[in-house]
Design a protein around this motif. Structure first.
Motif, PDB file in Angstrom:
ATOM      1  N   GLU B 470       7.789  -7.898  -4.348  1.00 35.69           N
ATOM      2  CA  GLU B 470       6.749  -6.913  -4.656  1.00 35.69           C
ATOM      3  C   GLU B 470       7.116  -6.259  -5.964  1.00 35.69           C
ATOM      4  O   GLU B 470       8.291  -5.961  -6.198  1.00 35.69           O
ATOM      5  CB  GLU B 470       6.719  -5.816  -3.592  1.00 35.69           C
ATOM      6  CG  GLU B 470       5.904  -6.168  -2.384  1.00 35.69           C
ATOM      7  CD  GLU B 470       5.935  -5.046  -1.359  1.00 35.69           C
ATOM      8  OE1 GLU B 470       5.203  -5.168  -0.393  1.00 35.69           O
ATOM      9  OE2 GLU B 470       6.677  -4.064  -1.533  1.00 35.69           O
ATOM     10  N   ILE B 471       6.119  -6.017  -6.782  1.00 32.13           N
ATOM     11  CA  ILE B 471       6.412  -5.332  -8.039  1.00 32.13           C
ATOM     12  C   ILE B 471       5.314  -4.322  -8.324  1.00 32.13           C
ATOM     13  O   ILE B 471       4.135  -4.563  -8.035  1.00 32.13           O
ATOM     14  CB  ILE B 471       6.619  -6.340  -9.193  1.00 32.13           C
ATOM     15  CG1 ILE B 471       7.093  -5.621 -10.461  1.00 32.13           C
ATOM     16  CG2 ILE B 471       5.382  -7.169  -9.451  1.00 32.13           C
ATOM     17  CD1 ILE B 471       7.734  -6.539 -11.472  1.00 32.13           C
ATOM     18  N   SER B 472       5.714  -3.175  -8.845  1.00 33.19           N
ATOM     19  CA  SER B 472       4.730  -2.124  -9.132  1.00 33.19           C
ATOM     20  C   SER B 472       5.122  -1.442 -10.442  1.00 33.19           C
ATOM     21  O   SER B 472       6.269  -1.521 -10.884  1.00 33.19           O
ATOM     22  CB  SER B 472       4.721  -1.098  -7.998  1.00 33.19           C
ATOM     23  OG  SER B 472       6.008  -0.530  -7.859  1.00 33.19           O
ATOM     24  N   PHE B 479       8.883  -0.716 -14.223  1.00 34.15           N
ATOM     25  CA  PHE B 479       8.457  -1.596 -13.137  1.00 34.15           C
ATOM     26  C   PHE B 479       9.509  -1.603 -12.044  1.00 34.15           C
ATOM     27  O   PHE B 479      10.700  -1.716 -12.322  1.00 34.15           O
ATOM     28  CB  PHE B 479       8.272  -3.031 -13.659  1.00 34.15           C
ATOM     29  CG  PHE B 479       7.133  -3.177 -14.616  1.00 34.15           C
ATOM     30  CD1 PHE B 479       5.849  -3.427 -14.152  1.00 34.15           C
ATOM     31  CD2 PHE B 479       7.344  -3.057 -15.981  1.00 34.15           C
ATOM     32  CE1 PHE B 479       4.794  -3.562 -15.044  1.00 34.15           C
ATOM     33  CE2 PHE B 479       6.295  -3.193 -16.879  1.00 34.15           C
ATOM     34  CZ  PHE B 479       5.010  -3.434 -16.419  1.00 34.15           C
ATOM     35  N   ARG B 480       9.054  -1.462 -10.814  1.00 32.00           N
ATOM     36  CA  ARG B 480       9.992  -1.556  -9.690  1.00 32.00           C
ATOM     37  C   ARG B 480       9.784  -2.894  -9.000  1.00 32.00           C
ATOM     38  O   ARG B 480       8.695  -3.178  -8.496  1.00 32.00           O
ATOM     39  CB  ARG B 480       9.791  -0.390  -8.737  1.00 32.00           C
ATOM     40  CG  ARG B 480      10.667   0.737  -9.181  1.00 32.00           C
ATOM     41  CD  ARG B 480      10.487   2.067  -8.545  1.00 32.00           C
ATOM     42  NE  ARG B 480      11.069   3.019  -9.514  1.00 32.00           N
ATOM     43  CZ  ARG B 480      10.388   3.559 -10.520  1.00 32.00           C
ATOM     44  NH1 ARG B 480       9.115   3.308 -10.672  1.00 32.00           N
ATOM     45  NH2 ARG B 480      11.002   4.351 -11.382  1.00 32.00           N
ATOM     46  N   CYS B 482      10.882  -5.180  -5.973  1.00 33.94           N
ATOM     47  CA  CYS B 482      11.519  -5.087  -4.662  1.00 33.94           C
ATOM     48  C   CYS B 482      11.720  -6.479  -4.081  1.00 33.94           C
ATOM     49  O   CYS B 482      10.757  -7.234  -3.905  1.00 33.94           O
ATOM     50  CB  CYS B 482      10.669  -4.250  -3.712  1.00 33.94           C
ATOM     51  SG  CYS B 482      10.530  -2.550  -4.236  1.00 33.94           S
ATOM     52  N   LEU B 547       0.596  -8.993 -11.144  1.00 27.78           N
ATOM     53  CA  LEU B 547       0.569  -7.612 -11.630  1.00 27.78           C
ATOM     54  C   LEU B 547       0.112  -7.555 -13.080  1.00 27.78           C
ATOM     55  O   LEU B 547      -0.630  -6.658 -13.484  1.00 27.78           O
ATOM     56  CB  LEU B 547       1.947  -6.953 -11.483  1.00 27.78           C
ATOM     57  CG  LEU B 547       2.017  -5.496 -11.974  1.00 27.78           C
ATOM     58  CD1 LEU B 547       1.064  -4.612 -11.172  1.00 27.78           C
ATOM     59  CD2 LEU B 547       3.429  -4.948 -11.895  1.00 27.78           C
ATOM     60  N   GLU B 605      -3.329   6.010 -11.259  1.00 31.72           N
ATOM     61  CA  GLU B 605      -3.090   6.943 -10.147  1.00 31.72           C
ATOM     62  C   GLU B 605      -4.305   7.859  -9.968  1.00 31.72           C
ATOM     63  O   GLU B 605      -4.788   8.066  -8.860  1.00 31.72           O
ATOM     64  CB  GLU B 605      -1.819   7.748 -10.461  1.00 31.72           C
ATOM     65  CG  GLU B 605      -1.633   9.047  -9.705  1.00 31.72           C
ATOM     66  CD  GLU B 605      -1.225   8.840  -8.260  1.00 31.72           C
ATOM     67  OE1 GLU B 605      -0.792   7.717  -7.938  1.00 31.72           O
ATOM     68  OE2 GLU B 605      -1.362   9.787  -7.469  1.00 31.72           O
ATOM     69  N   TYR B 610      -4.240   0.664  -7.592  1.00 24.28           N
ATOM     70  CA  TYR B 610      -2.822   0.420  -7.340  1.00 24.28           C
ATOM     71  C   TYR B 610      -2.295  -0.626  -8.311  1.00 24.28           C
ATOM     72  O   TYR B 610      -2.786  -1.755  -8.332  1.00 24.28           O
ATOM     73  CB  TYR B 610      -2.593  -0.042  -5.902  1.00 24.28           C
ATOM     74  CG  TYR B 610      -2.898   1.045  -4.910  1.00 24.28           C
ATOM     75  CD1 TYR B 610      -2.003   2.102  -4.740  1.00 24.28           C
ATOM     76  CD2 TYR B 610      -4.074   1.040  -4.181  1.00 24.28           C
ATOM     77  CE1 TYR B 610      -2.285   3.129  -3.851  1.00 24.28           C
ATOM     78  CE2 TYR B 610      -4.362   2.058  -3.289  1.00 24.28           C
ATOM     79  CZ  TYR B 610      -3.458   3.111  -3.130  1.00 24.28           C
ATOM     80  OH  TYR B 610      -3.744   4.116  -2.273  1.00 24.28           O
ATOM     81  N   LEU B 612       0.161  -2.696  -8.331  1.00 25.07           N
ATOM     82  CA  LEU B 612       1.108  -3.222  -7.361  1.00 25.07           C
ATOM     83  C   LEU B 612       0.680  -4.640  -7.025  1.00 25.07           C
ATOM     84  O   LEU B 612      -0.511  -4.902  -6.875  1.00 25.07           O
ATOM     85  CB  LEU B 612       1.031  -2.328  -6.109  1.00 25.07           C
ATOM     86  CG  LEU B 612       1.704  -2.782  -4.832  1.00 25.07           C
ATOM     87  CD1 LEU B 612       3.198  -2.537  -4.960  1.00 25.07           C
ATOM     88  CD2 LEU B 612       1.155  -2.011  -3.643  1.00 25.07           C
ATOM     89  N   ASP B 614       2.165  -8.536  -5.019  1.00 25.22           N
ATOM     90  CA  ASP B 614       3.247  -9.237  -4.349  1.00 25.22           C
ATOM     91  C   ASP B 614       3.125 -10.739  -4.585  1.00 25.22           C
ATOM     92  O   ASP B 614       2.088 -11.229  -5.033  1.00 25.22           O
ATOM     93  CB  ASP B 614       3.292  -8.909  -2.856  1.00 25.22           C
ATOM     94  CG  ASP B 614       2.008  -9.267  -2.135  1.00 25.22           C
ATOM     95  OD1 ASP B 614       1.100  -9.834  -2.781  1.00 25.22           O
ATOM     96  OD2 ASP B 614       1.917  -8.990  -0.936  1.00 25.22           O
TER      97      ASP B 614
END
Lengths: 298, 806
Positions: B470-472, B479-480, B482, B547, B605, B610, B612, B614
């Motif tokens: 998952e990336i956001s 970028f996070r 996961c 993304l 936001e 979103y 986000l 995956d």
């Protein structure tokens, strides 16, 4: 004198002089701590529950390497708390007794060499002690101090004991190790066979000190083996074969063959029917060959 | 061709701005400085120390465990036995779950857990342990598969002592062997070894806001979570498992008993509890690499084409199932080696004993097989009078060929790797004429090169094993990413960040990786089977590409322009040249030619979009046919050849590995420095496996249970390793990449064994090649030092090639 709490049942002392060390060592259950590479394992494993730990590593006179006398009669005196690292870098040792600095460098790892001491290596009584064959080959003597006084003893005498033990008397402290400084030109070497290149216990080790005259005739040879008997020992039968032989560049191999053979025969005798005998009787030839070649090769 | 360390990366296929760059591992400095926090370093207020009472025998019925005295030791807070387990007292890596967390009726291996103590400090915990009394009734100890399979041997499990079986059959093996011009049959054995990671197993469990949080050194937080919830009878949302900094795995750290024990103590005491294994404990109770006995029969034509390979393999599974079935299945599939063999009969079984449990270890059952198979190849070459490289080249798997189980290979570069290795080795004559060679009599020290060729399927065998990511984009413009699979120290977090950055088109510094936390990451499978770069990496790429689309669409909306007019550059999305100011802005939107990523995140936001995405990649595999073993077990294969140069002292038996040349087809190198590090580390494991490492057992007890006696190579024992890659691209992989973790180790021991045989004529068929074993082999041949055969004139030790037919 400093004192620290090791745990509730052990008391730790670090005396500054041999005299105050002697007082403490005479107490019941006293154990001598030098580098601690063996004693600390016993403490960690709970094999020592109570008593007095006497740390001799802070006694200045036991930490020095010095030379006494002059000319051909000079001796090298090594304090018992001298570390292997100290020994390995000492120019006095390196220049005249390469066998000893090589043995020091063959021990463990830098961390162990920084802690472990010459005296500890002797007192621990291990068959595979690396410093001991080198000291035997140098025909070392020990200055031993006890509450009743002091005495000199040949290292070989102190090694007359079962494996893991020595002939030191209770309460005796090894203070100094002394050997006659070999004259310039005497060649010596230490060779070790372990299961890996460092941090390995010796499976076989050999220390050799060989003296030749101007004509290349071997006038003196002291050969000591480690890890093939309860304690390192001299192989006099092989020394006898070597002494009197004339070393010539071309014939070294045929000259060494009977020496190496005599060593192998001696190892067969000391090991008897131990499982390692078949391997070690053969492998010792390689170790001996390398040690002798290092002494004799031009 | 230049080694990996000086690769000109611009010339590599698939290399971009991030993928293909030797970026440093961000955790490297903290680890070198000793600042990284391992579980052993962690502490909590009111934390208790947990210790495990373990059986001091390998096989016994438990008549009673008396904990009364232990409960009264000052400082002891809890003493637990199997009856204190609220859920199921069963764990296991497969679906079988045949292993108890705490044994209650019977112990099946030395050191099996019986009871737990939590106390205020280590001393109290140890006193508590020693106050527990256990009454046993000894049972016969089965110390080998042979003993377990004897008629009348006690059954260790209800189904008997066979743990697993796997057969791969294709063509007519028996018929082909009878037609072969040359048949060579030999039996090989391999030893017990341990992973020897620097950090021992450790876990810390604590209650945080009504939830059990477990920090652990592990290959899979999600599998751990599953086991803890079953053992404690808690719902999954009540248990969060987080991987701490991990000090090495090499396939280990997959046993779930420790996390369950720490969790159980925390469950009952309500306090944080930490268990850190001692080295002695770790070496006794954790899983080991399987020792094998392998009977190989190879049939070839006179011109060196492999007609048939028959393999019968028996592995010691130890006391419980663990990963044995899949280890043996992988071994069997790889049983032909990387060669075209039309007729195969490959049979493997694992057998329960009262030895330590065997499980996953780097190579997953194939280093053993590769040692035996590659030894066979050299023996065949010697008997046929064909150069060992040439024999391999005539049989090596090429694109379009079928492997043992019938899978047709895509574009692999096994042949190219073999050819390059041959070229490099032939040109490397350094040291072969050293004067050392003649130091004693005629050639005391012998030197020669040896070859090991292999292949390795990436991912779990014939199983679904999706890589999920998952990336956001956060409002800080970072970028996070996961990923559920932990970075076990090999640098997977770094590689995943590079893949994400490349897919997004941003700098790697903008990617923050969050891995292996069941509270934050989805299950993307274990860090095992050489699956991270190939499988999880592809999932990361898919998520990041998705993304990127979302970002561009959002930016287009935010800026009021067409998506096609935008380009992502640095930390901004901007209008392409020539597109600026041509479109009208909607009112209230930023009036500019670009938008920064963090402003886009803020806009999204506020707008309710979103940022986000995956991604999920499950390699295209099929289950294996239960009767023939045929199917598609893996989506991609790593290929490679290693050459090892050894010096053997024929008087002392001392063996030095002087140099290793390693050539791989790993597809695109994601991070060349990490790739090279994996190869060098793998070679260290392979050298140890070949010449030194061996766990010694006496009635199931590990005799050499610390690093003073279980020896692994030091830096002084390791030769220079020259690592190379051949250009290739794995179409199903991320940017064309395949894995290296396990392949790095697999062929090293085989290459060493072949080098020893080439140097001395002594063929050792039992690992490790110790000095004693070598000298015994030399003496069996009747030549003691001075009358060695010429290098290359190999002769197999008598009695072992009894089925030879030439």
């Amino acid at each position: 004198m400093t004192k620290a709490n090791l745990n509730q049942d052990c008391r730790y002392y670090a005396p500054a002089t041999v005299d105050s060390a002697m007082e403490l060592i005479s107490m019941e259950g006293a154990r001598i701590l030098a580098g601690g590479t063996d004693l600390l394992l016993e403490l960690k494993r709970g094999q020592i529950h109570s008593g007095v730990i006497v740390d001799i590593s802070r006694i200045p006179e036991l930490r020095a390497i010095r030379s006494t006398g002059g000319g051909s009669g000079s001796s090298t005196v090594i304090g018992s708390a001298v570390t292997f690292s100290q020994l390995a870098v000492s120019s006095l040792v390196k220049s005249r007794a390469a066998v000893l600095s090589q043995a020091a460098l063959a021990i463990g790892s830098p961390q162990i060499r920084n802690r472990g001491t010459v005296g500890g290596n002797i007192a621990n009584g291990s068959p595979a002690a690396d410093i001991v064959p080198a000291l035997v080959a140098l025909e070392s003597r020990l200055r031993l101090v006890s509450p009743g006084g002091q005495r000199m003893a040949d290292l070989e005498e102190i090694l007359k004991a079962p494996a893991g033990k020595t002939a030191l008397k209770p309460g005796e402290l090894i203070c100094e190790i002394i050997y006659n400084t070999p004259p310039e030109g005497v060649r010596s070497a230490f060779v070790k066979l372990g299961r890996r290149e460092s941090l390995a216990i010796s499976r076989i080790s050999m220390a050799a000190v060989v003296e030749t005259d101007r004509q290349g005739v071997v006038t003196r040879a002291v050969l000591a083996l480690g890890a093939v008997a309860p304690h390192p020992f001299r192989v006099k039968s092989a020394e006898d074969v070597l002494v009197g032989k004339k070393i010539q560049p071309q014939g070294v191999e045929s000259l060494l063959e009977p020496v190496v053979q005599a060593i192998s025969v001696e190892v067969a005798r000391t090991l008897g029917d131990r499982p390692s005998a078949a391997y070690k009787c053969r492998a010792v030839k390689g170790v001996a060959w390398d040690a002798l070649m290092a002494c004799l090769r031009k | 061709m230049s080694p990996i360390s000086d690769l000109d990366l611009n010339k590599c296929q698939g290399v971009g701005r991030s993928v293909g760059k030797s970026l440093p591992k961000p955790d490297a400095v903290a680890k070198v400085r000793g600042e990284a926090m391992y579980v052993a370093d962690m502490t909590r207020p009111e934390m208790l120390i947990g210790k495990v009472l373990r059986s001091d025998r390998a096989h016994a019925r438990i008549k009673a465990i008396n904990i009364g005295k232990a409960m009264h030791i000052p400082g002891v807070v809890a003493v637990l036995t199997a009856s204190d387990i609220p859920g199921k007292n069963r764990i296991g890596d497969s679906n079988l779950k045949d292993r108890p967390v705490l044994a209650s009726e019977r112990v099946r291996f030395y050191g099996e857990a019986l009871a737990l103590v939590a106390a205020v400090d280590m001393k109290a915990a140890e006193k508590g342990l020693s106050a527990i009394e256990v009454e046993y009734e000894d049972l016969p100890v089965l110390t080998s598969p042979g003993a377990s399979l004897e008629p009348g041997a006690p059954a260790l499990h209800p189904e008997g002592n066979i743990c697993s079986r796997r057969l791969v059959v294709r063509g007519d093996c028996a018929g082909a062997l009878s037609r072969a011009d040359l048949v060579v049959a030999n039996t090989y054995t391999t030893q017990w070894v341990d992973h020897a990671y620097l950090e021992t197993n450790a876990a810390l469990a604590e209650w945080v806001d009504g939830r059990l949080v477990v920090w652990v050194t592990t290959k899979s937080v999600h599998e751990d979570q599953g086991e803890i919830t079953r053992v404690l009878g808690l719902p999954a949302e009540k248990v969060r498992v987080i991987a701490a900094t991990i000090g090495g795995s090499f396939g280990g750290k997959s046993d779930q008993d420790l996390v369950c024990m720490a969790s159980l103590l925390s469950y009952h005491t309500g306090r944080p509890v930490k268990i850190v294994y001692t080295r002695e404990e770790d070496l006794q109770v954790t899983t080991k690499r399987h020792p094998y006995s392998i009977r190989y029969t190879h049939g070839v034509t006179a011109d060196g084409r492999l007609l048939a390979v028959k393999m019968e393999l028996t592995a010691d599974a130890g006391a419980y199932t663990s990963y044995s079935p899949s280890v043996v299945t992988r071994a069997v599939i790889h049983g032909t080696g990387p060669y075209r063999v039309p007729n195969v009969y490959l049979e493997g079984k694992s057998v329960f004993t009262n030895n330590p449990v065997t499980g996953a270890m780097r190579g997953y059952g194939t280093p053993q097989v590769t040692f035996a198979c590659e030894s066979q190849m050299d023996i065949l070459a010697g008997k046929l009078g064909i150069d060992p490289f040439e024999l391999r080249a005539r049989n090596i798997l090429c694109p379009g060929d079928a492997i043992s189980c019938g899978q047709i290979l895509g574009p692999g570069a096994a042949k190219e790797a073999l050819d390059l290795c041959r070229e490099l080795q032939v040109n490397d004559r350094a040291g072969l004429n050293d004067k050392d060679c003649n130091a004693y009599g005629d050639g005391r020290r012998r030197k020669a090169w040896g070859i090991g060729t292999f292949f390795y399927g990436n991912g779990r065998t014939a199983q679904h094993n999706p890589g999920v990511a998952e990336i956001s984009l956060g409002m800080d413009g970072v970028f996070r990413l996961c990923v559920g699979s932990p970075d076990i120290g090999q640098g997977s977090d770094t590689a995943m960040a590079q893949i994400a950055a490349e897919s997004l088109g941003v700098d790697t510094s903008l990617i923050q990786v969050i891995s292996a936390d069941t509270g934050l990451t989805r299950d993307s499978g274990t860090t095992s089977g050489t699956r991270l770069t190939y499988i999880v990496g592809k999932g990361v790429e898919m998520a990041a590409c998705k993304l990127r689309e979302i970002l561009m669409e959002s930016a287009a909306r935010a800026m009021g322009v067409e998506k096609d007019a935008l380009v992502l550059y640095g930390d901004k999305i901007l209008l392409r040249k020539g597109k600026r100011q041509k479109q009208d802005n909607e009112s209230g939107r930023p009036d500019s030619a670009c938008i920064r990523l963090k402003d886009l995140a803020v806009w999204a936001e506020q707008t309710g979009i979103y940022l986000l995405a995956d991604g999920r990649f499950d390699p295209p595999t099929t289950p294996l046919d239960p009767d023939t073993g045929c199917g598609i077990p893996y989506g991609a294969y790593t290929f490679g050849t290693q050459c090892a140069r050894v010096t053997v002292d024929t008087l002392t038996g001392k063996l030095n590995v002087d140099k290793i040349i390693a050539v791989y087809d790993v597809g695109t190198p994601v991070n060349p420095r990490l790739l090279e590090a994996q190869i060098e580390g793998g070679c260290a494991g392979g050298v140890g496996y070949g010449v030194m490492e061996e766990i010694l057992l006496r009635d199931g007890k590990v005799v050499n249970n610390n690093f003073d006696a279980f020896l692994i190579p030091t830096s002084k024992d390791m030769p220079r390793v020259n690592s190379y890659i051949v250009p290739n691209r794995e179409e199903t992989g991320s940017f064309g990449a395949k894995g290296i973790g396990e392949p790095a180790l697999v062929p090293t021991a085989a290459a060493i064994a072949n080098a020893v045989a080439a140097a001395t004529g002594v063929r050792i068929m039992d690992l490790p090649i110790t000095p004693e074993r070598f000298l015994a082999g030399l003496q069996e041949r009747g030549c003691c030092g001075k009358t060695l055969p010429a290098p290359g004139a190999e002769k197999v030790m008598p009695g072992r090639d009894d089925n030879d037919k030439s």
